[in-house]
Design an enzyme around this catalytic site. Structure first.
Site, PDB file in Angstrom:
ATOM      1  CB  SER A  83      43.201  47.989  38.731  1.00 33.78           C
ATOM      2  OG  SER A  83      43.382  48.211  40.089  1.00 33.78           O
ATOM      3  CG  ASP A 203      45.570  45.499  40.373  1.00 30.22           C
ATOM      4  OD1 ASP A 203      45.573  45.636  39.139  1.00 30.22           O
ATOM      5  OD2 ASP A 203      45.186  46.396  41.147  1.00 30.22           O
TER       6      ASP A 203
END
Lengths: 314, 321
Positions: A83, A203
């Site tokens: 991320s 993510d």
């Protein structure tokens, strides 16, 4: 000449006005060995890997951490990230300057994340369940790294994403860097999954918040994990978005416990209660990352020197 | 008759109207006198008396600028007595009344810096710069605090700005600027700046820094010559001697000399861990493994643990394997 030295030294000891403390002696030895260690050729020292955790915009603290580590001369052989950690890691591995990263931290508008972050986009998100597209962010990263591929990065780098259909961890270490970065930061519930080879990617923090194992698999002997540590205790979320982000944080903290154990050293940047999407606080996060790393630097150096002791005295 | 009364009445009226001003004049002269007394006490290094006089003064209804002077004198007295916590409290209190006073804020930042509270010093210096972006004291203060705090690149930026702004040729400023560059791995710039500092003032610390820069650049010959010079400039500096011994022992060709240096030091300090470790390094370089191991055991047997001892333990553990 030698007699002169001995004479002078005995005289010096007699006066003995500058005796060192044990701590000062330790510092002197550590600094000396550290300088010797960082001068060792790549094939004559352990391979060093760094992994950067997820954490939303809190992860801007990684920029500060990396700046301090580079000033210390720490060699970096491999990097991974998830991320926000993936974004910083990718920029760093592509050789983007610290100045540019600071500029991004201070000036990057939230609109760079998606072209749907408009009133119309928000209405569609609320009333039509239409998630935001993160394509614009991919273009933004592609522009920043100059369209580079993983294979030609200065430092070998990999990042993690999750397949929302199967829950599998997907590692990006080949192809265009920007695509992997987009998939790795594609927050579920906010951004639409990235469709890639029959997979629907979100993510990476969902499955691997701090990919220590990946950097080890790449070949790192010694792994430094950098964690943008949140502080949940100060407030209770008051919005749907707040709850989504808090849930991701809590899940991340749970996943990180295991990752921390398998890293050789962990720097926990206490980013406090900066919210995951708090765009105004990005520079504060950079600063806090630098401070946390400076605080832990000596301990980190000692840990690595103890690990590499046989290489240093070869 | 009436005129007489009027004539008598006028001075009274005048006095009544100006009483406040006249008494004020008296107050003012008293205040000035009290400040002068406090200054005399301060000059005579009678700091408790200065503090006593000025604390009384701050309770009076004096003009703002005089109250500020009183706070400054109190803070300066505490600083002179090295009672920094009290100086901090005084200056913080004064800043509550005069939040825009840069002199007070600069003094507070300096006290924080002296006490190693560098983050706080940085905050205060930045507040000064927010009001006066070219305040040279704040720029230098920031540079030094950044260096102490470990923000080397930022420290370099502020030192550069300070030199550009003031055309300073201070050896100390150039030394710290060079140090920041060295720590940020900018060896070329560090060397240039350290040599300027050395031209202004030849100090062992500057020589030591130059030696370290040469070593980092791989210029070992110059590094050894310079560190020897540094030590000869002040033979009481054990840090320079031990660094010199460490470098010498680690260099295979110079290891016998390094061994002698460590042994000489150990004559005066037989239980010095670092000197023992230098002896170990020299033995390792001379391939005297048995003696090296014995030295490690000596370190390991010493009381108390630190990095040197932990390293010795680890090396012993590895030799056992």
């Amino acid at each position: 000449m030698k007699k002169l030295f001995l004479c002078l030294f005995t005289l010096g000891l007699a006066l003995n006005s500058f005796a060192l403390t044990t701590k000062e002696e330790d510092t002197l030895l550590r600094d000396f060995l550290w300088h010797e260690f960082i001068l060792l050729p790549k094939d004559k020292r352990p391979k060093i890997g760094i992994t950067l955790s997820a954490g939303g915009l809190r992860g801007f603290s990684h920029i500060g951490s990396m700046e301090v580590l580079m000033e210390s001369g720490l060699p970096v052989d491999y990097m991974t990230g998830t991320s926000m950690g993936c974004i910083v890691g990718a920029l760093f591995s592509a050789g983007v300057s610290q100045e540019r990263m600071h500029k991004l931290a201070s000036d990057m508008p939230i609109s760079a994340l998606s072209s749907d972050l408009t009133l119309v986009g928000a209405i569609k998100y609320i009333f039509d369940d239409k998630l935001f597209s993160s394509q614009k962010f991919q273009d933004f990263i592609d522009n920043e790294v100059g369209g580079v591929y993983y294979e030609s990065l200065t430092i070998p780098f990999a990042c993690v994403s999750a397949d929302i259909k199967t829950g599998e961890k997907i590692v990006f270490d080949s192809g265009p860097v920007a695509r992997g970065v987009r998939a790795s930061m594609n927050l579920p519930g906010i951004f639409a999954p990235v469709e890639y080879r029959q997979r629907y990617l979100v993510d990476g923090g969902v499955v691997d918040y701090m990919p220590v194992d990946i950097v080890r698999e790449m070949g790192a002997d010694w792994v430094l994990a950098i964690f943008a540590l949140p502080d949940y205790s100060k407030n209770v979320p008051s919005t749907i978005m707040g709850y989504v982000l808090r849930t991701a944080d809590l899940r991340g903290a749970y996943l990180t416990t295991n990752s921390e154990k398998s890293a050789n050293f962990v720097i926990a940047a206490r980013v406090g209660d900066i919210k995951a999407m708090d765009i105004k606080e990005t520079l504060t996060a950079v600063d806090l990352g630098a401070k946390a790393t400076i605080k832990d630097l000596a301990a980190m150096q000692e840990n690595l020197l103890l690990f590499s002791v046989d290489y240093v005295f070869k | 008759m009436c005129l007489n009364r009027i004539i008598i009445f006028i001075p009274f009226l005048f006095l009544a109207l100006n009483a406040n001003a006249l008494f004020g004049l008296k107050d003012r002269s008293e205040q000035k006198e009290q400040i002068a007394k406090a200054r005399e006490a301060f000059a005579a290094e009678n700091y408790p008396q200065t503090i006593k006089l000025m604390k009384e003064f701050t309770l009076k209804d004096a003009p703002k600028r005089r109250i500020k002077r009183a706070y400054v004198l109190i803070a300066d007295s505490y600083i002179a007595m090295e009672e920094y916590d009290k100086a901090m409290l005084t200056l913080s209190e004064a800043l509550e009344f005069y939040p825009k006073d840069n002199d007070l804020r600069l003094t507070l930042a300096e006290v924080y810096y002296i006490c190693d509270l560098n983050s706080r010093a940085i905050e205060e210096y930045q507040k000064v710069l927010n009001q006066d972006k070219n305040n040279s004291k704040a720029i230098l203060g920031l540079a030094q605090a950044m260096l102490k705090e470990g923000f080397y690149s930022k420290a370099c930026q502020y030192f550069k700005r300070y030199i550009e702004l003031t055309n300073s040729d201070s050896a100390n400023v150039y030394y710290n600027y060079a140090q920041s560059n060295y720590m940020a791995n900018n060896f070329e710039a560090a060397l240039e700046l350290a040599l300027i500092s050395l031209e202004q003032k030849s100090l062992p610390d500057t020589k030591l820094l130059i030696a370290k820069i040469y070593k980092s650049q791989g210029n070992l010959e110059k590094a050894f010559l310079t560190i020897r010079d540094a030590w000869l400039m002040d033979i009481n500096r054990e840090d320079i001697y031990l660094t010199y011994a460490l470098w010498t022992a680690y260099d295979k060709a110079k290891a016998p000399q390094g061994l002698e240096m460590a042994k000489d030091y150990l004559k005066a300090h037989p239980q010095n861990r670092l000197a023992l470790f230098i002896k170990f390094i020299a033995y390792t370089r001379l391939n005297e493994d048995k003696k090296a191991k014995e030295t490690l055991k000596e370190i390991s047997a010493l009381k108390g643990k630190g990095f040197t001892s932990t390293l010795a333990d680890k090396l012993l553990e590895n030799t056992a394997k």
